[in-house]
Enzyme design. Structure first.
Site, mmCIF file in Angstrom:
data_model
loop_
_atom_site.group_PDB
_atom_site.id
_atom_site.type_symbol
_atom_site.label_atom_id
_atom_site.label_comp_id
_atom_site.label_asym_id
_atom_site.label_seq_id
_atom_site.Cartn_x
_atom_site.Cartn_y
_atom_site.Cartn_z
ATOM 1 C CB CYS A 178 -0.928 0.008 1.210
ATOM 2 S SG CYS A 178 -1.990 1.466 1.262
ATOM 3 C CG HIS A 234 2.419 -3.232 -8.142
ATOM 4 N ND1 HIS A 234 1.486 -3.471 -9.129
ATOM 5 C CD2 HIS A 234 2.765 -1.934 -8.259
ATOM 6 C CE1 HIS A 234 1.272 -2.354 -9.813
ATOM 7 N NE2 HIS A 234 2.047 -1.408 -9.289
ATOM 8 C CG ASN A 261 -0.231 -6.733 -9.215
ATOM 9 O OD1 ASN A 261 -0.016 -5.680 -8.628
ATOM 10 N ND2 ASN A 261 -1.367 -6.978 -9.826
ATOM 11 N N GLY A 262 0.877 -6.256 -12.224
ATOM 12 C CA GLY A 262 1.073 -4.932 -12.815
ATOM 13 C C GLY A 262 0.737 -4.854 -14.286
ATOM 14 N NE ARG A 312 -3.538 -0.298 -11.319
ATOM 15 C CZ ARG A 312 -2.825 0.270 -12.282
ATOM 16 N NH1 ARG A 312 -3.198 1.419 -12.807
ATOM 17 N NH2 ARG A 312 -1.729 -0.310 -12.736
#
Length: 273
Positions: free
Chosen positions: A19, A88, A120-121, A143
């Site tokens: 985060c 990420h 991730n990404g 997302r």
């Protein structure tokens, strides 16, 4: 984690150390823990000790480009007994700007061996997913699934799906039904459902229908030019004006007061700058 394990039926517990939000970071939580490797190691070791279900951790490649700690953390954290690590491909400082660094994710995969490394990404198409397989053991999608909830079907079927405004409206109707079932049909329940739907729309509007795209596939970090949809509803859905999203909620949840205003909380803007 022992309390969660005792009270909830979950498959695993994931510690979010990715985060980037200032309020979380400034309290020493979230991605701030990436700069406190010993503390993070102790937390995960303790969680593994008291839990009889898998423990995992999600993090970024570092807090800044001058502090790329992902590789060294993978080497340390794999010894705590966790089941897998999710990375990420951006730093905390980058938030969601620039492209995810899958080459660095691949180096983290090598450092994490023999446990599973999940990358991730920027996955927004089946082509993106296929390309990511070169760099990691598995993939987590965030997302991209908020922008295109049918992304998993595209990956499974290995094709682009041209989802019409009618089909997308059906998804919003289903969301409305779930929201009212969960929060209730009184004024409070209606407005909570509306607020969460609007937050989702701050992602949904970024989808460009396949039938409108000039070049496939759409890239998550490329800002599209303004365009008109193939019907009035599709044009509202592609608008970046929050008031147009409010109009869509009014179709499903009724009118809002004249002074109603909405601004999205999530600034996950990954467009190139």
């Amino acid at each position: 984690s022992s309390g969660i394990n005792a009270e909830c039926d979950v498959d695993f517990i994931d510690l979010n150390v990715g985060c980037p939000i200032d309020m979380v970071f400034n309290r020493g939580a979230g991605s701030a823990l990436m700069d406190r490797a010993t503390k993070l190691e102790q937390i995960l070791t303790g969680m593994v000790h008291v839990s009889d279900i898998p423990i995992s951790v999600k993090m970024r490649i570092g807090t800044s480009e001058s502090k790329l700690t992902g590789i060294s953390l993978c080497e340390r954290l794999k010894k705590t007994g966790i089941s897998h690590i999710t990375i990420h491909g951006r730093t905390r400082q980058q938030r969601y700007t620039k492209k995810a660094d899958w080459e660095y994710i691949n180096k983290c995969k090598e450092a994490a061996d023999p446990i599973t490394l999940v990358g991730n990404g920027d996955i927004l198409s089946y082509e993106d997913y296929n390309e990511s397989q070169k760099f990691t053991d598995s993939v987590m999608i965030g997302r991209g699934a908020l922008i295109k909830p049918w992304l998993f079907s595209e990956i499974k079927q290995q094709k682009h799906m041209d989802i019409s405004s009618c089909e997308r409206m059906e998804m919003l109707k289903k969301f409305t039904r779930y929201g009212l079932e969960h929060w209730g049909t009184d004024t409070s329940g209606v407005e909570k459902t509306r607020r969460f739907m609007l937050e989702w729309m701050s992602f949904l509007y970024r989808y460009i229908p396949v039938g409108v795209l000039e070049v496939l596939p759409q890239k998550i970090n490329e800002r599209p030019p303004y365009y008109h949809g193939r019907d009035e509803t599709e044009t509202l859905m592609c608008s970046d004006n929050c008031q147009d999203w409010v109009k869509l909620t009014e179709i499903l949840l009724g009118k809002v007061p004249d002074d109603y205003n909405f601004l999205p909380k999530h600034a996950a803007n990954s467009y190139s700058k």
